[in-house]
Each structure stands twice: as C-alpha cells, then as structure tokens.
Scaffold this active site. Sequence first.
Site, PDB file in Angstrom:
ATOM      1  N   ASP A   3      53.356  67.202  84.688  1.00 17.89           N
ATOM      2  CA  ASP A   3      54.149  65.995  84.442  1.00 17.89           C
ATOM      3  C   ASP A   3      55.618  66.379  84.658  1.00 17.89           C
ATOM      4  OD1 ASP A   3      54.866  63.367  83.520  1.00 17.89           O
ATOM      5  OD2 ASP A   3      55.330  64.189  81.555  1.00 17.89           O
ATOM      6  N   SER A   4      56.479  65.378  84.616  1.00 17.43           N
ATOM      7  CA  SER A   4      57.904  65.658  84.749  1.00 17.43           C
ATOM      8  C   SER A   4      58.468  66.332  83.499  1.00 17.43           C
ATOM      9  CB  SER A   4      58.652  64.342  84.976  1.00 17.43           C
ATOM     10  OG  SER A   4      58.443  63.493  83.856  1.00 17.43           O
ATOM     11  N   GLY A  36      60.970  58.907  87.063  1.00 18.68           N
ATOM     12  CA  GLY A  36      60.757  57.463  87.225  1.00 18.68           C
ATOM     13  C   GLY A  36      61.912  56.684  87.806  1.00 18.68           C
ATOM     14  N   CYS A  66      51.097  62.147  85.170  1.00 13.00           N
ATOM     15  CA  CYS A  66      52.357  61.428  85.334  1.00 13.00           C
ATOM     16  C   CYS A  66      52.057  60.140  86.090  1.00 13.00           C
ATOM     17  CB  CYS A  66      53.336  62.294  86.130  1.00 13.00           C
ATOM     18  SG  CYS A  66      54.883  61.462  86.481  1.00 13.00           S
ATOM     19  N   ASN A  67      52.228  59.013  85.419  1.00 16.24           N
ATOM     20  CA  ASN A  67      51.953  57.726  86.063  1.00 16.24           C
ATOM     21  C   ASN A  67      52.856  57.489  87.262  1.00 16.24           C
ATOM     22  OD1 ASN A  67      50.117  55.768  84.203  1.00 16.24           O
ATOM     23  ND2 ASN A  67      51.210  57.254  82.952  1.00 16.24           N
ATOM     24  N   THR A  68      54.081  57.999  87.177  1.00 22.60           N
ATOM     25  CA  THR A  68      55.033  57.788  88.264  1.00 22.60           C
ATOM     26  C   THR A  68      54.523  58.454  89.542  1.00 22.60           C
ATOM     27  OG1 THR A  68      56.806  57.774  86.630  1.00 22.60           O
ATOM     28  CG2 THR A  68      57.451  58.130  88.920  1.00 22.60           C
ATOM     29  N   GLU A 145      62.067  62.628  75.330  1.00 21.67           N
ATOM     30  CA  GLU A 145      62.494  64.000  75.647  1.00 21.67           C
ATOM     31  C   GLU A 145      63.513  64.513  74.619  1.00 21.67           C
ATOM     32  OE1 GLU A 145      61.567  66.254  78.110  1.00 21.67           O
ATOM     33  OE2 GLU A 145      59.985  64.903  78.816  1.00 21.67           O
ATOM     34  N   CYS A 179      52.909  55.175  81.037  1.00 16.33           N
ATOM     35  CA  CYS A 179      53.710  56.382  81.242  1.00 16.33           C
ATOM     36  C   CYS A 179      53.219  57.353  80.183  1.00 16.33           C
ATOM     37  CB  CYS A 179      55.199  56.085  81.050  1.00 16.33           C
ATOM     38  SG  CYS A 179      56.247  57.570  81.009  1.00 16.33           S
ATOM     39  N   THR A 180      52.960  58.584  80.581  1.00 15.89           N
ATOM     40  CA  THR A 180      52.359  59.524  79.623  1.00 15.89           C
ATOM     41  C   THR A 180      53.317  59.905  78.494  1.00 15.89           C
ATOM     42  OG1 THR A 180      52.892  61.301  81.178  1.00 15.89           O
ATOM     43  CG2 THR A 180      50.632  60.451  81.196  1.00 15.89           C
ATOM     44  N   HIS A 181      54.597  59.616  78.658  1.00 14.02           N
ATOM     45  CA  HIS A 181      55.527  59.856  77.548  1.00 14.02           C
ATOM     46  C   HIS A 181      55.347  58.827  76.416  1.00 14.02           C
ATOM     47  CE1 HIS A 181      57.782  62.428  80.355  1.00 14.02           C
ATOM     48  NE2 HIS A 181      58.573  62.784  79.362  1.00 14.02           N
TER      49      HIS A 181
HETATM   50  N1  DGL Z   1      55.540  60.868  82.138  1.00 14.56           N
HETATM   51  C1  DGL Z   1      55.824  60.306  83.391  1.00 14.56           C
HETATM   52  C2  DGL Z   1      55.013  59.095  83.728  1.00 14.56           C
HETATM   53  O1  DGL Z   1      53.917  59.002  83.249  1.00 14.56           O
HETATM   54  C3  DGL Z   1      57.166  60.427  83.996  1.00 14.56           C
HETATM   55  C4  DGL Z   1      58.319  59.913  83.301  1.00 14.56           C
HETATM   56  C5  DGL Z   1      59.572  60.205  84.090  1.00 14.56           C
HETATM   57  O2  DGL Z   1      59.797  61.361  84.406  1.00 14.56           O
HETATM   58  O3  DGL Z   1      60.324  59.282  84.382  1.00 14.56           O
HETATM   59  O4  DGL Z   1      55.434  58.263  84.479  1.00 14.56           O
END
Ligand code: DGL
Length: 262
Positions: A3-4, A36, A66-68, A145, A179-181
């Site tokens: 992931d990011s 993102g 990471c969904n992005t 974050e 988004c996984t965050h």
């Molecule tokens: N966790 C990520 C996602 O699922 C990326 C978020 C990001 O870096 O902007 O999209």
Amino acid sequence: VFDSGIGGLTVVKRLMQCLPSEDIVYLGDTGRVPYGSRSKDTIIRYAKQDAAFLSGFDIKAVVVACNTVCSVAYEELLGFMDIPFFEVVGAPAKTAAETTKNGRIGVIGTAATIRSNAYLQAINAIRPDLEVFSKACPLFVPLVENGITDANDIAALSIAERYLKELSDYKVDTLIMGCTHYPLLKSVIAKVMGQDVMLIDSGAETAKAVAKSLSESALLSDKKAKGAVKYFVTDSIDGFSALASGYLESELSGLVEQVTIE
Ligand code: DGL
C-alpha cells in the site's frame, strides 16, 4: 502485500486472522504517500516499483492493498509478475451489492479512486439497478497517517461531516470504505453516518477472497506454526512503527525496516 502507507495493514490484520500460518511481507510506501492525489502515470510507476520490490522475496501471491492502485493501475500490474495478484475493489463491491436493502450505495475513496469510477462499474456489473453515490475524501489519508482517528476528535469529525453529509442526504444504507486507510477511521465515519448505515471494509472482504482463492488453488501453507510478518517502509520507521503497533496491538519496532525502492 503493499500500500502507499499504513492503510494496507487493515488488509494484513484480516489476512492474519483468516490465514494465521502464512508468512507476510508488507511494503508501505510511506515516503510517497498519498497516492490518491497523483496522476495515473505516477501511480502506475509507483505500483510497479512496489511490486518489483516484493518480487525480491520468495512470494506466491501479491495483495494490492490499495484501492487507488487497483482502480487506476491494476491492468498494468497484471502480467508484471507470474504469480496471482489480488485486488481490493471487487470483493467489497460484491458485498455491498448483496447487502443494500434500499438500492442506494455510497462509496468513499481517494480522488483517483473516485475519478476512475471503478466501484460504480464493479457494482453495476453485478446489479445495474443499484444507485451509487461517490465522494472523494482526500483529507482522510493524512488524518490516518498522523494517527488522528479518535471518534471524539473534533478535527476528524468535522472533516468527516463535511465529506459525508451529501451521502447521508442521498440516504445510502450501505457505505463502502473504498480506501484501505479508512477502516482506521471507522468509528468517526460510523458516528457521522449513524448506526443504520452498513459500513463495508475492503480489507475484510478482500482477506476472505484471498483465503478462498489460495485454498482452491492448493497454495495454502501447510505449516502449523504462526506465520511471520515483516514490514518495510520507504520513510523513517518511527512514526509507522508506533501507529502500526497500536493498530495491530503488537509491538512491531524490531520488525520494521526502511528501504529504498526507486
Ligand atoms: N490506502 C490507499 C487506498 O486504498 C491509498 C491512499 C493514498 O495513498 O492516497 O486507496
């Protein structure tokens, strides 16, 4: 798993529950988070570097947590390595389509994910009659974050109210945290949306799909001992270790290493 940043740990946590004997290598590209808000070309380049780093390990599958990346760069990643890749959009889209009662689904994600319409397409491929209301929430990733995830935090709540009001007004009964965050902000999101809205976590749904697929392909580890997890980040380990240890409820400091992947 990559992931990011810290968000992919929401997938790792579920993978550890579903597949406790598997070893996991995690890469959080903390030096370049967020993805993102970046262009498609940049996201593709970062994603390939992430996958290339993981290919240096003896791995049998890659989970793109990471969904992005899954929304804008997944096609480019397929074929990059000759092992199965798992993405995080399909499983939550399916669960949401099966869960909604009033046919109105909300999707929140990064600007790139929402712009891609990946969730709209995935949901409508299953049920074209469902209405999908999407909203980009670019400030959610920096909140996570920086560890600002408490349901009583005024800043987190006011940002969430600002983003989520229109989805409440559209009367969605199911909301995909795309988004996984975002599962780290679940209590904030739940407080704003109210208890009648079902929140779908892409990490949880994806981990179940990975477990099923590895089992069907006879790729599961047969060892009995608990799997080892190793964490790599592209910026300093301190902030990540503290947040990740809190989220995973386990002391990670000796298990995190800083690497360069560019
Ligand atoms: N966790 C990520 C996602 O699922 C990326 C978020 C990001 O870096 O902007 O999209």
